[in-house]
Design a protein around this motif. Sequence first.
Motif, short mmCIF file in Angstrom:
data_model
loop_
_atom_site.label_atom_id
_atom_site.label_comp_id
_atom_site.label_asym_id
_atom_site.label_seq_id
_atom_site.Cartn_x
_atom_site.Cartn_y
_atom_site.Cartn_z
N SER A 121 0.79 -1.23 0.00
CA SER A 121 0.00 0.00 0.00
C SER A 121 0.82 1.29 0.00
O SER A 121 0.68 2.13 0.88
CB SER A 121 -0.94 -0.02 1.21
N PRO A 122 1.70 1.50 -1.00
CA PRO A 122 2.45 2.76 -1.03
C PRO A 122 1.55 3.94 -1.33
O PRO A 122 0.64 3.86 -2.15
CB PRO A 122 3.45 2.53 -2.18
N ILE A 123 1.81 5.05 -0.63
CA ILE A 123 1.04 6.28 -0.84
C ILE A 123 2.02 7.45 -0.89
O ILE A 123 2.86 7.60 -0.01
CB ILE A 123 0.01 6.50 0.28
N PHE A 150 4.25 3.55 3.41
CA PHE A 150 3.77 2.21 3.08
C PHE A 150 3.73 1.38 4.36
O PHE A 150 4.28 1.77 5.39
CB PHE A 150 4.67 1.54 2.03
N VAL A 151 3.04 0.27 4.30
CA VAL A 151 2.96 -0.64 5.43
C VAL A 151 3.98 -1.75 5.22
O VAL A 151 4.12 -2.25 4.10
CB VAL A 151 1.55 -1.24 5.58
N ILE A 172 -2.76 -3.33 9.27
CA ILE A 172 -2.78 -1.88 9.11
C ILE A 172 -3.19 -1.55 7.68
O ILE A 172 -2.63 -2.10 6.73
CB ILE A 172 -1.40 -1.26 9.40
N ALA A 173 -4.15 -0.65 7.54
CA ALA A 173 -4.55 -0.16 6.22
C ALA A 173 -4.20 1.32 6.16
O ALA A 173 -4.84 2.14 6.82
CB ALA A 173 -6.03 -0.38 5.99
N LEU A 174 -3.17 1.65 5.40
CA LEU A 174 -2.73 3.04 5.25
C LEU A 174 -3.65 3.73 4.26
O LEU A 174 -3.88 3.23 3.16
CB LEU A 174 -1.29 3.07 4.76
N LEU A 175 -4.18 4.90 4.63
CA LEU A 175 -5.19 5.54 3.80
C LEU A 175 -4.71 6.80 3.08
O LEU A 175 -4.92 6.94 1.88
CB LEU A 175 -6.42 5.86 4.64
N VAL A 190 1.12 14.33 8.81
CA VAL A 190 0.26 13.38 9.51
C VAL A 190 -0.22 12.32 8.53
O VAL A 190 -0.45 12.60 7.35
CB VAL A 190 -0.96 14.11 10.14
N LEU A 191 -0.36 11.06 9.01
CA LEU A 191 -0.89 9.97 8.20
C LEU A 191 -2.21 9.49 8.78
O LEU A 191 -2.39 9.42 10.00
CB LEU A 191 0.10 8.81 8.16
#
Length: 199
Positions: free
Chosen positions: A112-114, A124-125, A164-167, A175-176
């Motif tokens: 989940s890269p953002i 990312f997670v 963990i779901a990174l949004l 902040v994330l």
Amino acid sequence: DLDGLEVCRTLRNDPRISKSTPILVTSPGHPSRQKRLAALRPTSVANRGPVARRLLSKEDIDPGDFVTITPSPDGRRVAYVDLAETRLFLRDLATGAEELLLPGLPAAVNWSPIWSPDGTRLAFVQRAVEAKVEAIKVLDLTSRKVTTVPGTEVPAAGTGPLGIALLDWSRNGRVLLYNHAGRLSVQPLSGGHPHAVAD
């Protein structure tokens, strides 16, 4: 997202584009969303009309393999993770040049890269397989340094899906926003306890 649907309709209605061609649509909520959507719209080529941008070809991934993929804020690069080994890659869309940013299995699972709003970092997670710990990491694309976001480390839930779901990032990049165990939280990159937004 209506803009994303409009992009899909435009591509699907063009007889020169195969019905089986995958279409990438960006997620809403990012401050540079309009730039990313514009970069993914079919571009006009002289005497050819609109053409789709191919991000990944069949040669890039194994058949049946799935990737998590996200375009940069300026639409010039994509970051993606391959499912087979969960390696993190960076690809330049203009040149096709690809760079392996981080290895994956057997040591770690990346997901989940953002992109940060300014396009200089990737959150990312990552699950450390041997230590059985998950955490949100941030990769600085200039220095290639990876740091763990303090306060995000949690025990990994076996070998199942990541917990963990990174949004998303905040607009100021400090902040994330993420979800863990059904709790929506914000976490400053500087550390401290995560603040629950909703349970």
